[in-house]
Write a protein that holds these residues in place. Sequence first.
Motif, mmCIF file in Angstrom:
data_model
loop_
_atom_site.group_PDB
_atom_site.id
_atom_site.type_symbol
_atom_site.label_atom_id
_atom_site.label_comp_id
_atom_site.label_asym_id
_atom_site.label_seq_id
_atom_site.Cartn_x
_atom_site.Cartn_y
_atom_site.Cartn_z
ATOM 1 N N UNK A 1 0.839 -1.202 0.000
ATOM 2 C CA UNK A 1 0.000 0.000 0.000
ATOM 3 C C UNK A 1 0.874 1.252 0.000
ATOM 4 N N UNK A 2 1.966 1.245 0.762
ATOM 5 C CA UNK A 2 2.863 2.409 0.786
ATOM 6 C C UNK A 2 3.461 2.648 -0.595
ATOM 7 N N UNK A 3 3.811 1.579 -1.304
ATOM 8 C CA UNK A 3 4.332 1.728 -2.675
ATOM 9 C C UNK A 3 3.267 2.306 -3.599
ATOM 10 N N UNK A 4 2.025 1.861 -3.434
ATOM 11 C CA UNK A 4 0.930 2.381 -4.242
ATOM 12 C C UNK A 4 0.697 3.868 -3.947
ATOM 13 N N UNK A 5 0.740 4.222 -2.672
ATOM 14 C CA UNK A 5 0.514 5.612 -2.272
ATOM 15 C C UNK A 5 1.630 6.501 -2.817
ATOM 16 N N UNK A 6 2.873 6.026 -2.725
ATOM 17 C CA UNK A 6 3.999 6.790 -3.272
ATOM 18 C C UNK A 6 3.764 7.066 -4.746
ATOM 19 N N UNK A 7 3.465 6.032 -5.509
ATOM 20 C CA UNK A 7 3.220 6.183 -6.949
ATOM 21 C C UNK A 7 2.074 7.158 -7.204
ATOM 22 N N UNK A 8 0.970 6.984 -6.473
ATOM 23 C CA UNK A 8 -0.187 7.853 -6.676
ATOM 24 C C UNK A 8 0.155 9.314 -6.413
ATOM 25 N N UNK A 9 0.906 9.587 -5.370
ATOM 26 C CA UNK A 9 1.203 10.977 -5.027
ATOM 27 C C UNK A 9 2.299 11.569 -5.909
ATOM 28 N N UNK A 10 3.178 10.748 -6.446
ATOM 29 C CA UNK A 10 4.124 11.257 -7.445
ATOM 30 C C UNK A 10 3.359 11.708 -8.684
ATOM 31 N N UNK A 11 2.431 10.865 -9.152
ATOM 32 C CA UNK A 11 1.702 11.173 -10.382
ATOM 33 C C UNK A 11 0.680 12.288 -10.151
ATOM 34 N N UNK A 12 -0.080 12.233 -9.068
ATOM 35 C CA UNK A 12 -1.060 13.299 -8.834
ATOM 36 C C UNK A 12 -0.380 14.622 -8.491
ATOM 37 N N UNK A 13 0.782 14.578 -7.855
ATOM 38 C CA UNK A 13 1.552 15.805 -7.656
ATOM 39 C C UNK A 13 1.935 16.411 -8.999
ATOM 40 N N UNK A 14 2.353 15.540 -9.920
ATOM 41 C CA UNK A 14 2.697 15.996 -11.266
ATOM 42 C C UNK A 14 1.470 16.596 -11.945
ATOM 43 N N UNK A 15 0.311 15.927 -11.802
ATOM 44 C CA UNK A 15 -0.934 16.447 -12.386
ATOM 45 C C UNK A 15 -1.229 17.857 -11.876
ATOM 46 N N UNK A 16 -1.145 18.030 -10.562
ATOM 47 C CA UNK A 16 -1.433 19.338 -9.963
ATOM 48 C C UNK A 16 -0.412 20.387 -10.400
ATOM 49 N N UNK A 17 0.858 19.991 -10.443
ATOM 50 C CA UNK A 17 1.913 20.917 -10.866
ATOM 51 C C UNK A 17 1.709 21.351 -12.311
ATOM 52 N N UNK A 18 1.333 20.402 -13.177
ATOM 53 C CA UNK A 18 1.081 20.749 -14.578
ATOM 54 C C UNK A 18 -0.056 21.763 -14.684
ATOM 55 N N UNK A 19 -1.127 21.553 -13.923
ATOM 56 C CA UNK A 19 -2.269 22.468 -13.966
ATOM 57 C C UNK A 19 -1.892 23.850 -13.451
ATOM 58 N N UNK A 20 -0.998 23.902 -12.478
ATOM 59 C CA UNK A 20 -0.601 25.176 -11.865
ATOM 60 C C UNK A 20 0.583 25.824 -12.579
ATOM 61 N N UNK A 21 1.213 25.106 -13.509
ATOM 62 C CA UNK A 21 2.385 25.645 -14.189
ATOM 63 C C UNK A 21 3.598 25.720 -13.280
#
Length: 185
Positions: A109-129
């Motif tokens: 689960x920790x590995x899944x959470x790490x992956x999810x937050x790396x990708x969703x962090x990227x999603x949010x960063x892309x939206x915010x520039x």
Amino acid sequence: METSASLLRVLDQLAHLLDDAADTSPTATTPCTEYDFQTLRGHVVGWLTAFTDGYAADDHTCSDPAAVTVEGSGADQVRRNAARLTELLPAALANPLKIGDAGMPGDMAASMILWEYQVHGWDLAQAAGLPWSPDEDGLEASLAFAPNMLTPDFQGEGKSFGPAVAVPADAPAMDRLAGLSGRKV
């Protein structure tokens, strides 16, 4: 324990990103096509709270992420959950984490959470520039882990993850992870 360290670093980056993105339009589009900026921020904060509550619970069951309301930018909620996880993870990784009716080993689960937050962090960063650069070790760990979760049941048209997007093998690790997760880089 390396996964835990990478997860805590990504959560620290996420909190800073949410602070820096406080003026981003709530309706800004994200590469995660199901969510605009505000909805994805709520998803990220809600699930982080649910995962943290699950690691803390005697029965290891996650709380309801939909019951979480984002306070301000959400950054302080991320910081509070990260502080809790700092204390919980060493022992909690040995226990299963129950997400709804399903469960998985705590370390998985920790590995899944790490992956999810790396990708969703990227999603949010892309939206915010804004820039987003999780540590390479954590990204490489997620590149090894994610294919095990991206089965045909979860990845493809109309599923939780869009079809993988081809990215050059020599592209930065974050680009490869985003592409693997169905994001156009």
